[in-house]
Scaffold this motif. Structure first.
Motif, PDB file in Angstrom:
ATOM      1  N   GLU A  80      -6.126  10.425   6.167  1.00 26.04           N
ATOM      2  CA  GLU A  80      -5.243  10.240   5.038  1.00 26.04           C
ATOM      3  C   GLU A  80      -3.882  10.899   5.275  1.00 26.04           C
ATOM      4  OE1 GLU A  80      -8.297  11.581   4.926  1.00 26.04           O
ATOM      5  OE2 GLU A  80      -9.429   9.880   4.136  1.00 26.04           O
ATOM      6  N   VAL A 124       1.224   1.679  12.967  1.00 22.41           N
ATOM      7  CA  VAL A 124       0.017   2.196  13.637  1.00 22.41           C
ATOM      8  C   VAL A 124      -1.008   1.073  13.758  1.00 22.41           C
ATOM      9  CG1 VAL A 124       0.277   4.628  13.033  1.00 22.41           C
ATOM     10  CG2 VAL A 124      -0.866   3.089  11.443  1.00 22.41           C
ATOM     11  N   ASN A 145      -5.159  -0.017  15.187  1.00 22.73           N
ATOM     12  CA  ASN A 145      -6.528   0.338  15.605  1.00 22.73           C
ATOM     13  C   ASN A 145      -6.894   1.785  15.271  1.00 22.73           C
ATOM     14  OD1 ASN A 145      -6.580  -2.257  16.604  1.00 22.73           O
ATOM     15  ND2 ASN A 145      -5.990  -1.616  18.668  1.00 22.73           N
ATOM     16  N   CYS A 146      -6.749   2.135  14.004  1.00 25.30           N
ATOM     17  CA  CYS A 146      -7.075   3.502  13.588  1.00 25.30           C
ATOM     18  C   CYS A 146      -8.583   3.644  13.432  1.00 25.30           C
ATOM     19  CB  CYS A 146      -6.430   3.816  12.245  1.00 25.30           C
ATOM     20  SG  CYS A 146      -4.670   3.466  12.242  1.00 25.30           S
ATOM     21  N   GLN A 178     -12.114  -0.363  10.507  1.00 22.67           N
ATOM     22  CA  GLN A 178     -11.017   0.436  11.055  1.00 22.67           C
ATOM     23  C   GLN A 178      -9.694  -0.209  10.653  1.00 22.67           C
ATOM     24  OE1 GLN A 178     -11.639   0.324  15.371  1.00 22.67           O
ATOM     25  NE2 GLN A 178     -10.040  -1.192  15.503  1.00 22.67           N
ATOM     26  N   ILE A 179      -8.644   0.607  10.706  1.00 21.17           N
ATOM     27  CA  ILE A 179      -7.335   0.072  10.335  1.00 21.17           C
ATOM     28  C   ILE A 179      -6.757  -0.614  11.574  1.00 21.17           C
ATOM     29  CG2 ILE A 179      -4.995   0.641   9.582  1.00 21.17           C
ATOM     30  CD1 ILE A 179      -6.240   3.022   8.047  1.00 21.17           C
ATOM     31  N   GLY A 180      -6.626  -1.919  11.475  1.00 19.57           N
ATOM     32  CA  GLY A 180      -6.093  -2.678  12.609  1.00 19.57           C
ATOM     33  C   GLY A 180      -4.595  -2.512  12.746  1.00 19.57           C
ATOM     34  N   GLU A 181      -3.892  -2.468  11.613  1.00 18.24           N
ATOM     35  CA  GLU A 181      -2.440  -2.314  11.642  1.00 18.24           C
ATOM     36  C   GLU A 181      -1.985  -1.770  10.286  1.00 18.24           C
ATOM     37  OE1 GLU A 181      -0.493  -5.734  13.211  1.00 18.24           O
ATOM     38  OE2 GLU A 181       1.489  -5.081  12.558  1.00 18.24           O
ATOM     39  N   TYR A 182      -1.048  -0.863  10.318  1.00 12.31           N
ATOM     40  CA  TYR A 182      -0.529  -0.279   9.074  1.00 12.31           C
ATOM     41  C   TYR A 182       0.954  -0.007   9.278  1.00 12.31           C
ATOM     42  CZ  TYR A 182      -0.100   2.995   5.109  1.00 12.31           C
ATOM     43  OH  TYR A 182       0.292   3.631   3.948  1.00 12.31           O
ATOM     44  N   PHE A 183       1.783  -0.747   8.538  1.00 13.91           N
ATOM     45  CA  PHE A 183       3.221  -0.570   8.706  1.00 13.91           C
ATOM     46  C   PHE A 183       3.937  -1.160   7.505  1.00 13.91           C
ATOM     47  CE2 PHE A 183       7.361  -1.967  10.720  1.00 13.91           C
ATOM     48  CZ  PHE A 183       7.905  -0.685  10.737  1.00 13.91           C
ATOM     49  N   ASP A 231      -8.592   7.589   1.261  1.00 11.84           N
ATOM     50  CA  ASP A 231      -9.892   7.902   1.876  1.00 11.84           C
ATOM     51  C   ASP A 231     -10.091   6.939   3.045  1.00 11.84           C
ATOM     52  OD1 ASP A 231     -12.297   9.043   2.376  1.00 11.84           O
ATOM     53  OD2 ASP A 231     -13.374   8.043   0.728  1.00 11.84           O
ATOM     54  N   PHE A 232     -10.675   7.476   4.112  1.00 17.06           N
ATOM     55  CA  PHE A 232     -10.844   6.632   5.287  1.00 17.06           C
ATOM     56  C   PHE A 232     -12.132   7.015   6.014  1.00 17.06           C
ATOM     57  CE2 PHE A 232     -10.263   5.842   9.858  1.00 17.06           C
ATOM     58  CZ  PHE A 232     -10.003   4.483   9.841  1.00 17.06           C
ATOM     59  N   SER A 233     -12.999   6.071   6.113  1.00 22.89           N
ATOM     60  CA  SER A 233     -14.222   6.234   6.909  1.00 22.89           C
ATOM     61  C   SER A 233     -14.657   4.830   7.333  1.00 22.89           C
ATOM     62  CB  SER A 233     -15.315   6.925   6.090  1.00 22.89           C
ATOM     63  OG  SER A 233     -15.881   6.016   5.173  1.00 22.89           O
ATOM     64  N   VAL A 286       0.857  -1.197   0.000  1.00 25.48           N
ATOM     65  CA  VAL A 286       0.000   0.000   0.000  1.00 25.48           C
ATOM     66  C   VAL A 286       0.886   1.239   0.000  1.00 25.48           C
ATOM     67  CG1 VAL A 286      -1.734   1.298   1.323  1.00 25.48           C
ATOM     68  CG2 VAL A 286      -1.854  -1.193   1.225  1.00 25.48           C
ATOM     69  N   VAL A 329      -3.111   5.880   1.956  1.00 23.96           N
ATOM     70  CA  VAL A 329      -4.545   5.768   2.239  1.00 23.96           C
ATOM     71  C   VAL A 329      -5.172   7.067   1.735  1.00 23.96           C
ATOM     72  CG1 VAL A 329      -6.296   5.529   4.044  1.00 23.96           C
ATOM     73  CG2 VAL A 329      -4.103   4.364   4.286  1.00 23.96           C
ATOM     74  N   LYS A 380      -9.862  -4.110   9.710  1.00 25.63           N
ATOM     75  CA  LYS A 380     -10.763  -4.955  10.503  1.00 25.63           C
ATOM     76  C   LYS A 380     -12.181  -4.399  10.408  1.00 25.63           C
ATOM     77  CE  LYS A 380      -8.500  -4.727  14.482  1.00 25.63           C
ATOM     78  NZ  LYS A 380      -8.029  -5.059  15.837  1.00 25.63           N
TER      79      LYS A 380
END
Lengths: 81, 300
Positions: free
Chosen positions: B18, B31, B33-34, A60-65, A37-39, A32, A35, A72
């Motif tokens: 974003e 990061v 649980n965003c 929701q974003i559980g993990e991003y790295f 758009d995020f909702s 990736v 991001v 999730k």
């Protein structure tokens, strides 16, 4: 997993750009870039030169790295444009 | 799940998801649980990344704040705030642990509790006096010695906190018929031997006693303190008697009859000497007899 690797190789798929989807539970996207758009109902990612749109409920974003993202929640659809 | 510790520090900023995610990715901060909450974007980072996260959102417009600390950090903060309380609790726990290593009290329970003074003396002899370590007690030997006390049929030594509990059971019939009086001499004479299993010996071998004299007191003395107990033991007293026997003639059979008349139930004859005095109607055999009398208390 070895079988999947062989199939992907024969199909000429890039193993680094993959999406793993567990409908209604989570979605895992590799490589990736950002991001965009995020909702809770829609998350749009830039990955592999394409736009990946993930739709669902209470997401929701559980993990991003390092380009790997785990989303999730009630993931119901993944659209690649 | 409610009781589970939060693994990440939850940070809240006023920003779009974003742009915040873009910055966090660029800074290589993982990061977790965003989520969006109104105008806020909330995300979780590991404790080690908190400073980095604050650094990349240092501008006032981001309005960054820690919404919830990680479980570990919360515990450490709580511990720091309650340092005195925790220290006190630790000291209390340590004191309780240390005191549990020592015997502060000895309790003798069961139908044989009347043997308390003797039982306490035995466990003290085997290393478990008041104030000594539980581990110093030679339990098998102490149990054996307690079981050898009169009428004791069961003994169990256990530890309850800092109390050494000795459960002593005696034969049912005996526990109900214990004589709590001291052992007294019922004849006058010389003490040949005396064994006091419980209680305190009042005389020793070789002493002369009169009828009614105390041989074993119903108490014990430890470190100058007197404690009531039952007297358990036995004594052998030698006493002498002069016995006269009249016989028709001075013959062997007359002497045998004279000696036979000396037998007193329960007492052993230790010595006999005689002399014969001639009378008008026969002879008078005068015998000097030594008896060994055994007397006991609370022994069957």
């Amino acid at each position: 997993m070895k079988l999947i690797g062989q199939i992907l190789n024969e199909l000429g798929a890039d193993g680094l750009n993959g999406i793993v989807l567990y409908p209604g539970a989570c979605c895992y996207v590799k490589s990736v870039k950002s991001v965009s758009d995020f909702s809770p109902k829609k998350i749009v990612l830039r990955a592999g030169g394409k736009s990946v749109s993930i739709e669902g409920e209470n997401m929701q974003i559980g993990e991003y790295f390092e380009g790997d993202i785990l989303i999730k929640g009630g993931v119901m659809a993944v659209r690649i444009e | 799940m409610g009781g589970k510790l939060n693994r990440y520090c939850e940070i809240r900023i006023t920003s779009t998801a974003e742009s915040a995610l873009k910055r966090l990715k660029k800074a290589q901060i993982p990061v977790y649980n965003c989520k969006k909450q109104g105008a806020y974007f909330i995300f979780g980072v590991k404790d080690k990344d908190i400073k980095k996260a604050f650094a990349i959102f240092a501008k006032p417009c981001y309005n960054i704040a820690v919404q919830r600390q990680s479980g570990l950090k919360s515990l450490l903060s709580l511990a720091a705030m309650r340092a005195g309380l925790i220290l006190g609790a630790l000291i209390f726990a340590a004191a309780a642990y240390v005191s549990n290593l020592y015997i502060l009290k000895i309790e003798v329970t069961g139908s044989g509790s009347y043997l308390e003074s003797e039982v306490v003396r035995i466990v003290a002899d085997e290393g478990a006096g008041r104030g000594s370590l539980f581990t110093a007690l030679n339990t098998p030997v102490a149990t054996g010695k307690i079981l050898s006390l009169p009428q004791v049929v069961f003994c169990d030594i256990s530890k309850k906190g800092s109390v050494l509990v000795v459960d002593v059971q005696v034969e049912n019939s005996h526990s109900q018929s214990v004589d709590r009086k001291p052992l007294t001499a019922d004849v006058s004479g010389k003490v040949v031997s005396l064994t006091a299993i419980c209680g305190t010996a009042a005389v020793s071998a070789g002493d002369s006693v009169s009828k009614g004299d105390v041989l074993i007191y119903a108490y014990t003395q430890t470190d100058g303190e007197t404690e009531d107990c039952i007297a358990v033991g036995y004594a052998e007293i030698e006493y002498g008697r002069t016995v006269e026997y009249f016989a028709p003639d001075d013959s062997e059979s007359s002497l045998k009859e004279a000696y036979a008349s000396l037998l007193i139930e329960g007492d052993e004859i230790t010595r006999v000497s005689h002399k014969t005095v001639t009378e008008e109607s026969g002879v008078r055999i005068v015998m000097d007899v030594g008896y060994l009398h055994r007397i006991s208390i609370n022994l069957t």
